[in-house]
Design a protein around this motif. Structure first.
Motif, short mmCIF file in Angstrom:
data_model
loop_
_atom_site.label_atom_id
_atom_site.label_comp_id
_atom_site.label_asym_id
_atom_site.label_seq_id
_atom_site.Cartn_x
_atom_site.Cartn_y
_atom_site.Cartn_z
N GLN A 1 0.83 -1.20 0.00
CA GLN A 1 0.00 0.00 0.00
C GLN A 1 0.87 1.25 0.00
O GLN A 1 0.63 2.19 -0.76
N THR A 2 1.88 1.25 0.85
CA THR A 2 2.79 2.39 0.94
C THR A 2 3.53 2.59 -0.38
O THR A 2 3.66 3.73 -0.85
N LEU A 3 4.01 1.50 -0.96
CA LEU A 3 4.75 1.60 -2.22
C LEU A 3 3.86 2.10 -3.35
O LEU A 3 4.32 2.88 -4.19
N ASN A 4 2.61 1.67 -3.38
CA ASN A 4 1.69 2.14 -4.42
C ASN A 4 1.45 3.65 -4.30
O ASN A 4 1.40 4.36 -5.29
N GLN A 5 1.32 4.13 -3.06
CA GLN A 5 1.16 5.56 -2.83
C GLN A 5 2.43 6.31 -3.24
O GLN A 5 2.37 7.37 -3.87
N LYS A 6 3.57 5.74 -2.91
CA LYS A 6 4.85 6.36 -3.26
C LYS A 6 5.01 6.42 -4.78
O LYS A 6 5.46 7.43 -5.31
N LEU A 7 4.63 5.35 -5.45
CA LEU A 7 4.72 5.30 -6.90
C LEU A 7 3.85 6.39 -7.53
O LEU A 7 4.28 7.07 -8.46
N GLY B 1 2.98 9.21 -6.21
CA GLY B 1 3.64 10.49 -5.94
C GLY B 1 4.84 10.71 -6.83
O GLY B 1 5.07 11.82 -7.33
N VAL B 2 5.61 9.68 -7.04
CA VAL B 2 6.81 9.78 -7.87
C VAL B 2 6.44 10.05 -9.32
O VAL B 2 7.08 10.84 -10.00
N LYS B 3 5.38 9.41 -9.79
CA LYS B 3 4.94 9.64 -11.17
C LYS B 3 4.43 11.07 -11.35
O LYS B 3 4.61 11.67 -12.40
N VAL C 1 11.14 6.14 -10.56
CA VAL C 1 9.94 5.37 -10.86
C VAL C 1 10.31 3.90 -11.04
O VAL C 1 9.65 3.01 -10.49
N GLU C 2 11.38 3.64 -11.78
CA GLU C 2 11.81 2.27 -12.01
C GLU C 2 12.22 1.59 -10.71
O GLU C 2 11.92 0.41 -10.50
N ALA C 3 12.88 2.33 -9.83
CA ALA C 3 13.31 1.77 -8.55
C ALA C 3 12.11 1.35 -7.71
O ALA C 3 12.09 0.27 -7.11
#
Length: 56
Positions: A17-23, A25-27, A36-38
């Protein structure tokens, strides 16, 4: 699945869940190239570990 595996699965699902939110935000704010790739690689690793736990 024992208690330890269930706990690990819960932790990994929260991490997803956290990573999806981070992704997201990064996008939205693509300041650093490669970020984004990381994040996507980390999501893939986490999904793989979740699948491995579910299979056992």
């Amino acid at each position: 699945m024992d208690k330890k595996q269930k706990k690990r699965l819960d932790i990994l699902q929260k991490k997803m869940q956290t990573l999806n939110q981070k992704l997201a935000g990064v996008k939205e704010q693509a300041d650093e190239p490669g970020e984004v790739e990381a994040v996507e690689q980390e999501i893939a690793k986490t999904r793989e570990e979740i699948e491995k736990l579910k299979a056992s």
